[in-house]
Design an enzyme around this catalytic site. Structure first.
Site, PDB file in Angstrom:
ATOM      1  N   PHE A 124       0.851  -1.198   0.000  1.00 25.21           N
ATOM      2  CA  PHE A 124       0.000   0.000   0.000  1.00 25.21           C
ATOM      3  C   PHE A 124       0.889   1.252   0.000  1.00 25.21           C
ATOM      4  O   PHE A 124       1.841   1.337   0.786  1.00 25.21           O
ATOM      5  CB  PHE A 124      -0.918  -0.007   1.224  1.00 25.21           C
ATOM      6  CG  PHE A 124      -1.969   1.057   1.161  1.00 25.21           C
ATOM      7  CD1 PHE A 124      -3.099   0.886   0.375  1.00 25.21           C
ATOM      8  CD2 PHE A 124      -1.827   2.242   1.850  1.00 25.21           C
ATOM      9  CE1 PHE A 124      -4.066   1.880   0.290  1.00 25.21           C
ATOM     10  CE2 PHE A 124      -2.792   3.238   1.775  1.00 25.21           C
ATOM     11  CZ  PHE A 124      -3.915   3.053   0.994  1.00 25.21           C
ATOM     12  N   ASP A 196       1.786  -5.033   8.455  1.00 26.01           N
ATOM     13  CA  ASP A 196       0.601  -4.178   8.355  1.00 26.01           C
ATOM     14  C   ASP A 196      -0.608  -5.110   8.263  1.00 26.01           C
ATOM     15  O   ASP A 196      -0.738  -5.894   7.316  1.00 26.01           O
ATOM     16  CB  ASP A 196       0.719  -3.292   7.102  1.00 26.01           C
ATOM     17  CG  ASP A 196      -0.457  -2.318   6.952  1.00 26.01           C
ATOM     18  OD1 ASP A 196      -1.522  -2.594   7.509  1.00 26.01           O
ATOM     19  OD2 ASP A 196      -0.288  -1.300   6.262  1.00 26.01           O
ATOM     20  N   TYR A 221     -10.851   1.212  10.952  1.00 27.79           N
ATOM     21  CA  TYR A 221     -12.091   1.515  10.219  1.00 27.79           C
ATOM     22  C   TYR A 221     -12.488   0.459   9.193  1.00 27.79           C
ATOM     23  O   TYR A 221     -13.520   0.582   8.559  1.00 27.79           O
ATOM     24  CB  TYR A 221     -12.000   2.891   9.549  1.00 27.79           C
ATOM     25  CG  TYR A 221     -10.745   3.143   8.731  1.00 27.79           C
ATOM     26  CD1 TYR A 221     -10.585   2.587   7.480  1.00 27.79           C
ATOM     27  CD2 TYR A 221      -9.723   3.947   9.227  1.00 27.79           C
ATOM     28  CE1 TYR A 221      -9.438   2.821   6.732  1.00 27.79           C
ATOM     29  CE2 TYR A 221      -8.571   4.190   8.498  1.00 27.79           C
ATOM     30  CZ  TYR A 221      -8.429   3.617   7.247  1.00 27.79           C
ATOM     31  OH  TYR A 221      -7.297   3.839   6.519  1.00 27.79           O
ATOM     32  N   LYS A 222     -11.664  -0.575   9.013  1.00 24.77           N
ATOM     33  CA  LYS A 222     -12.012  -1.585   8.001  1.00 24.77           C
ATOM     34  C   LYS A 222     -12.807  -2.708   8.677  1.00 24.77           C
ATOM     35  O   LYS A 222     -13.939  -2.492   9.085  1.00 24.77           O
ATOM     36  CB  LYS A 222     -10.740  -2.095   7.327  1.00 24.77           C
ATOM     37  CG  LYS A 222      -9.986  -1.016   6.551  1.00 24.77           C
ATOM     38  CD  LYS A 222      -8.708  -1.605   5.966  1.00 24.77           C
ATOM     39  CE  LYS A 222      -7.827  -0.545   5.342  1.00 24.77           C
ATOM     40  NZ  LYS A 222      -8.327  -0.011   4.079  1.00 24.77           N
ATOM     41  N   ARG A 370     -12.688  -4.312  -6.860  1.00 25.61           N
ATOM     42  CA  ARG A 370     -12.367  -5.021  -5.626  1.00 25.61           C
ATOM     43  C   ARG A 370     -13.648  -5.257  -4.820  1.00 25.61           C
ATOM     44  O   ARG A 370     -14.458  -4.344  -4.652  1.00 25.61           O
ATOM     45  CB  ARG A 370     -11.401  -4.123  -4.852  1.00 25.61           C
ATOM     46  CG  ARG A 370     -10.754  -4.716  -3.671  1.00 25.61           C
ATOM     47  CD  ARG A 370      -9.685  -3.783  -3.116  1.00 25.61           C
ATOM     48  NE  ARG A 370     -10.255  -2.639  -2.406  1.00 25.61           N
ATOM     49  CZ  ARG A 370      -9.654  -2.018  -1.388  1.00 25.61           C
ATOM     50  NH1 ARG A 370      -8.462  -2.405  -0.988  1.00 25.61           N
ATOM     51  NH2 ARG A 370     -10.221  -1.000  -0.797  1.00 25.61           N
TER      52      ARG A 370
END
Ligand SMILES: Cc1ncc(COP(=O)(O)O)c(C=O)c1O
Length: 411
Positions: A124, A196, A221-222, A370
């Site tokens: 990322f 991560d 938040y995921k 995705r």
């Protein structure tokens, strides 16, 4: 029409009752919990109570009476339970990017004789940007070295590598690394490992302790459903706590913040990784969201995640070739996280057409559509419906409309 297979799978799903714990609009099939988790119902009341009673009435007293001051540790301990970390090794704080800055700096300090950070070109971007920034900040010839594919990682670990920095599950492809094997291989070469967990915490069982990971970071938040911009978390292996000072030496990382001493004296435990005042409202939302996990069997979660992804892949397989959708996620469930991605032309417009029909996934430039599968609030019927709506969008070319080509700031 939902198939009998999906109906039966939903009837025997041990996690099916969890959907009721989330607020989800009707007519939406939410396949983006890997980007922003859905709203757990009790978060609304809890945040409202914090605002009206704790902030509105108790005012500053709530730092003590509601124990706001220890939210980073309390929330951290809840997250610890989901990632195989002992109590006292995780704090919730800041953003994932900032936490990466802290742990990467600490890791480089622990391996001070070496100068390279190894990562993947496909990692990322914020991870790569932060690593570049940390290397520049140290300014002693430190540099970021990128490999092109997972198979190249082992060869890149020479005796000048200080830190291997990897994302457990790739944000674009969903490829999942073997955390234990890679960590072991790195340690054999004297390399520390930073993981991560943005796309694995809350998506599957994670065991940082048995993998003997050195440091980890991740998003609130995921899959943890903490809300937009929720505080992130970081993990430090107990063996490294107290050994090195991370550079964001704010007062919350001080041994005794309320002694107001002139000179910084770091806490010798996980608090050292805190910097400033916790974001209480965001922290409260995340704390409440995490209570959902008390009753979740993580093995059942993984089984359902695998089955949901398989159902989607098998459904799309029937028309993927005809419409030039190329699966970029490993077909082998052991090698993937909880998302399925395809590369395709016109991916952005296809995704916008899907969103207009209530199937919410996302697009990652240059050409990836995705789909995230969150086992707590998705059913097998949802997955089948999403497949048929995708097929309909492709067959009718309904994506081919001006409105679906207008690029949003967030894709
Ligand atoms: C692997 C990974 N790391 C980090 C982040 C984001 O970091 P931050 O919360 O600091 O924006 C994301 C966001 O999607 C991500 O996928």
């Amino acid at each position: 029409m939902t198939s009998t297979k999906a109906i039966l799978a939903d009837q025997s799903d041990p996690l099916r009752s969890f959907r009721d714990r989330f607020e989800l609009p009707d007519n939406v099939i939410y396949l983006d919990g890997n980007s922003l988790g859905a709203l757990p119902k009790t978060v609304r009341q809890r945040v409202a109570k914090t605002i009206s009673e704790e902030w509105g009435e108790q005012l500053i007293r709530s730092w003590n009476t509601a124990d706001w001051v220890h939210l980073p540790q309390r929330v951290g301990n809840k997250i610890a339970g989901l990632i195989g970390a002992p109590a006292g090794t995780v704090v919730a704080a800041d953003s994932t990017s900032i936490n990466l800055f802290k742990v990467l700096s600490a890791a480089l300090g622990l391996n001070a004789g070496r100068s390279k950070i190894v990562s993947e070109r496909e990692n990322f971007p914020t991870d790569l940007y932060i690593a570049e920034g940390v290397a520049k900040q140290i300014g002693k010839g430190h540099r970021l070295v990128l490999v092109d594919k997972p198979a190249d990682i082992a060869d890149a670990l020479d005796d000048d590598v200080a830190v291997l920095m990897l994302t457990h599950v790739n944000y674009r492809t969903g490829y999942r690394h073997d955390m234990a094997a890679i960590t072991q291989a790195a340690h054999d070469k004297g390399v520390l490992v930073v993981w991560d967990l943005a796309h694995s915490a809350g998506a599957m069982p994670v065991d940082l302790t048995s993998a003997n990971a050195d440091f980890a970071i991740g998003c609130g938040y995921k899959y943890l459903n903490g809300g937009p911009g929720a505080p992130a978390f970081l993990y430090v292996n107990p063996a490294h706590q107290g050994e090195f000072n991370q550079p964001l030496s704010g007062w919350f990382g001080h041994r005794a913040p309320f002694n107001f001493e002139t000179v910084y004296a770091p806490s010798r435990n996980i608090e050292q990784y805190l910097c400033g005042t916790p974001q209480v409202l965001g922290m409260i939302a995340l704390d409440e969201a995490l209570s959902v996990w008390n009753d979740v069997d993580m093995e059942a979660l993984r089984m359902k995640s695998t089955a949901l992804c398989d159902t989607f892949i098998e459904g799309v397989e029937e028309f993927a070739a005809e419409y030039h959708l190329k699966l970029v996620t490993p077909r082998d469930a052991d090698k993937r996280g909880s998302q399925v991605s395809y590369s395709c032309e016109n991916g952005y417009a296809i995704m916008q057409a899907l969103i207009a029909r209530g199937v919410i996934g996302d697009f990652r430039a240059p050409d990836i559509i995705r789909f995230g599968f969150t086992p707590l609030y998705l059913s097998f019927a949802d997955v089948e419906n999403a497949v048929s709506i995708l097929k309909e969008v492709l067959v009718t070319r309904s994506w081919d409309a001006h409105e679906y080509r207008v690029l949003g700031a967030v894709t």
